[in-house]
Design a protein around this motif. Structure first.
Motif, PDB file in Angstrom:
ATOM      1  N   HIS A 155       1.082  -1.239  -0.010  1.00 46.31           N
ATOM      2  CA  HIS A 155      -0.120  -0.082  -0.180  1.00 46.31           C
ATOM      3  C   HIS A 155       0.674   1.261   0.066  1.00 46.31           C
ATOM      4  N   GLN A 191       1.355  -5.705  -3.773  1.00 43.03           N
ATOM      5  CA  GLN A 191      -0.024  -4.915  -4.094  1.00 43.03           C
ATOM      6  C   GLN A 191       0.001  -3.545  -3.403  1.00 43.03           C
ATOM      7  N   ILE A 192      -0.638  -2.698  -4.174  1.00 39.18           N
ATOM      8  CA  ILE A 192      -0.894  -1.494  -3.660  1.00 39.18           C
ATOM      9  C   ILE A 192      -2.339  -1.078  -3.757  1.00 39.18           C
ATOM     10  N   LEU A 194      -4.652   1.554  -3.904  1.00 42.85           N
ATOM     11  CA  LEU A 194      -4.682   3.208  -4.058  1.00 42.85           C
ATOM     12  C   LEU A 194      -6.035   4.056  -3.559  1.00 42.85           C
ATOM     13  N   ASP A 200      -1.563   7.928  -3.229  1.00 44.98           N
ATOM     14  CA  ASP A 200      -1.366   8.232  -4.771  1.00 44.98           C
ATOM     15  C   ASP A 200      -0.455   9.533  -5.019  1.00 44.98           C
ATOM     16  N   LEU A 204       2.791   7.190  -4.217  1.00 45.68           N
ATOM     17  CA  LEU A 204       2.789   6.254  -5.397  1.00 45.68           C
ATOM     18  C   LEU A 204       4.448   6.276  -5.899  1.00 45.68           C
ATOM     19  N   VAL A 223      -1.366  -2.205  -9.040  1.00 48.95           N
ATOM     20  CA  VAL A 223      -1.534  -0.935  -8.411  1.00 48.95           C
ATOM     21  C   VAL A 223      -3.192  -1.075  -8.761  1.00 48.95           C
ATOM     22  N   VAL A 249      -2.187   7.971 -12.927  1.00 52.27           N
ATOM     23  CA  VAL A 249      -1.821   6.825 -12.280  1.00 52.27           C
ATOM     24  C   VAL A 249      -1.089   6.007 -13.262  1.00 52.27           C
ATOM     25  N   ILE A 253       2.955   4.734 -13.648  1.00 51.67           N
ATOM     26  CA  ILE A 253       3.357   3.454 -13.795  1.00 51.67           C
ATOM     27  C   ILE A 253       4.152   3.070 -14.970  1.00 51.67           C
ATOM     28  N   ALA A 271      -0.544  -1.735 -13.702  1.00 49.01           N
ATOM     29  CA  ALA A 271      -1.719  -0.995 -13.524  1.00 49.01           C
ATOM     30  C   ALA A 271      -2.924  -2.014 -13.609  1.00 49.01           C
TER      31      ALA A 271
END
Length: 453
Positions: A155, A191-192, A194, A200, A204, A223, A249, A253, A271
């Motif tokens: 996270h 995993q994140i 968001l 973010d 991030l 993500v 986002v 990425i 993503a």
């Protein structure tokens, strides 16, 4: 005080297995392997790999047997235990601001409210864990037994922010554990989840940069946007992402993917499909998914389905050509078929395009694709896997359904024909007066279901 003896009850014995040959049976207890008590499934799988074993068991009638076994290395004994972990499940100690379980309505079955955070389920089933309830002893055993991959919910790499997001004052202490596993060569995925305005943007970017420090043992990080149901009264005020947010986002990425690929030959940070749908962008090409390491998190599911459908249609054509059946004329001679497909709002437009592609080869097929709005959890939940029988019935009744209704397997409880709201497939069939066919996630199965094979 005398230590309680560890014992593990056998639930099933596989026919033709070593265990059956040794006359083990459901109801017997395994007490030790090679003189060592078994703490849990980690110990069991490690110990039984050996070629020469001494297994102590207690029969259902109370007799204790000591069995000497000679077998192939890593050959299984063929035993299924009453408790798959061979220990109590570890529940989550966190109170995450984005927890989906906290956003569920009351009155659902009890198992849906259990918050697991167990590293053993990470190894066995691919579940993601926060590591907040793992001791140094747990890490020692992961390293000693070389259990991998371990899937971790990061996270954020900001320790103080992680404590705030997980609402656990110890949540920022996990990174020495991650470093130990990385240094020991344990493969991991991350995993994140968001949350808009929280982890973010610059956070991030910083998290991705710091997570690259665990490469190559940390193979991938996904993500995913926070899932927000309509049951959030009294919970932390979270906001949904906009299309503009999704573009930012993805840009973050994809910029990191280019840098990381130059240095490591893999893209690492991914993503989930939701971001591309929300941004209105095309999904990445297949090579960018590094072998689809994060499918369970919705990363690359649509790209893989598109590729597999294309391969299945090409294989059909090749088979027909070998039979000298006159392609595409042979497909035009097929009997007419009318089917319907129900899916989530997220996948609906893409499923419709795939059906059009199939119809290009099978022109006598009529396929109705219905995008089901999630009234049960709220319209912001758009994935097929969280649709309920209640919403399916309400939105499909009196609609043209054809000779079969096709539903993705993700809608059902694993291994069962039951939706999240406990409505059975058979009950939905009766209510809609149409046979229901459950379609596996593989693109070939999808094509076969649409064309009626």
């Amino acid at each position: 005080m005398k230590k309680e003896r560890l014992e593990h009850k056998i639930a099933e014995v596989e026919p033709g297995s070593i265990a059956e040959e040794l006359e083990l049976a459901p109801g017997d207890f395994v007490l030790s392997v090679n003189g060592q008590e078994i703490e849990d499934v980690f110990d069991y799988h490690y110990l039984i790999n050996e070629e020469y074993l001494t297994v102590q068991v207690r029969k259902e009638n109370g007799e204790e047997w000591e069995l000497e076994i000679e077998k192939e290395f890593e050959e299984d004994l063929g035993i299924t235990f009453e408790n798959s972990l061979m220990d109590e499940y570890r529940s989550c100690r966190n109170h995450c601001i984005f927890c989906f379980i906290d956003q569920m309505p009351k009155g659902m079955r009890d198992t849906l409210y259990f918050k697991d955070d167990d590293s053993r389920l990470s190894f066995l089933q691919g579940n993601y864990v926060t590591l907040t309830n793992m001791s140094d002893h747990d890490i020692d055993r992961i390293i000693r037994y070389h259990l991998e991959p371990i899937n971790i919910s990061f996270h954020t790499t900001n320790p103080s922010l992680r404590c705030e997001m997980l609402r656990n004052r110890f949540a920022g202490d996990i990174f020495p554990k991650v470093r130990r596993m990385a240094d020991a060569g344990i493969e991991m995925n991350g995993q994140i989840v968001l949350c808009r305005g929280i982890n973010d943007g610059e956070d991030l970017n910083a998290s991705i940069q710091e997570l690259t420090g665990y490469l190559p043992q940390l193979r991938s990080v996904s993500v995913v946007p926070v899932g927000l149901t309509k049951f959030r009264d009294g919970l932390y005020p979270l906001e949904a992402f906009t299309s503009e947010d999704a573009c930012k986002v993805i840009d973050c990425i994809e910029n990191w993917q280019k840098k990381i690929y130059r240095d490591y030959g893999l893209h690492f940070i991914h993503a989930s499909d939701e971001w591309y749908v929300l941004a209105g962008r095309d999904f990445p090409e297949e090579d960018r998914y590094d072998g689809y390491l994060q499918l369970e998190n919705g990363v690359g599911m649509m790209r893989l389905l598109v590729e597999e459908v294309g391969e299945a249609l090409c294989e059909e054509t090749e088979v027909m050509e070998k039979k000298e059946a006159g392609v595409p004329e042979a497909f035009q001679d097929e009997n007419p078929r009318e089917v319907s497909i129900a899916t989530g709002m997220l996948a609906g437009p893409y499923i419709r395009r795939l059906c059009d592609r199939i119809r290009g080869q099978h022109p006598n097929i009529t396929c109705h694709v219905y995008e089901i709005r999630n009234d049960f959890f709220g319209e912001q939940i758009t994935v097929a896997g969280l649709l309920t029988g209640t919403d399916l019935l309400a939105q499909l009744v009196d609609r043209p359904l054809g000779e079969e209704l096709l539903l993705p397997c993700s809608m059902l409880r694993s291994g069962e024909r039951v939706f999240l709201d406990d409505i059975c497939v058979e009950d939905l069939e009766k209510s809609l007066s149409v046979p229901i066919r459950i379609v596996e996630s593989d693109g070939r199965d999808f094509v076969s279901a649409v064309v009626g094979k």
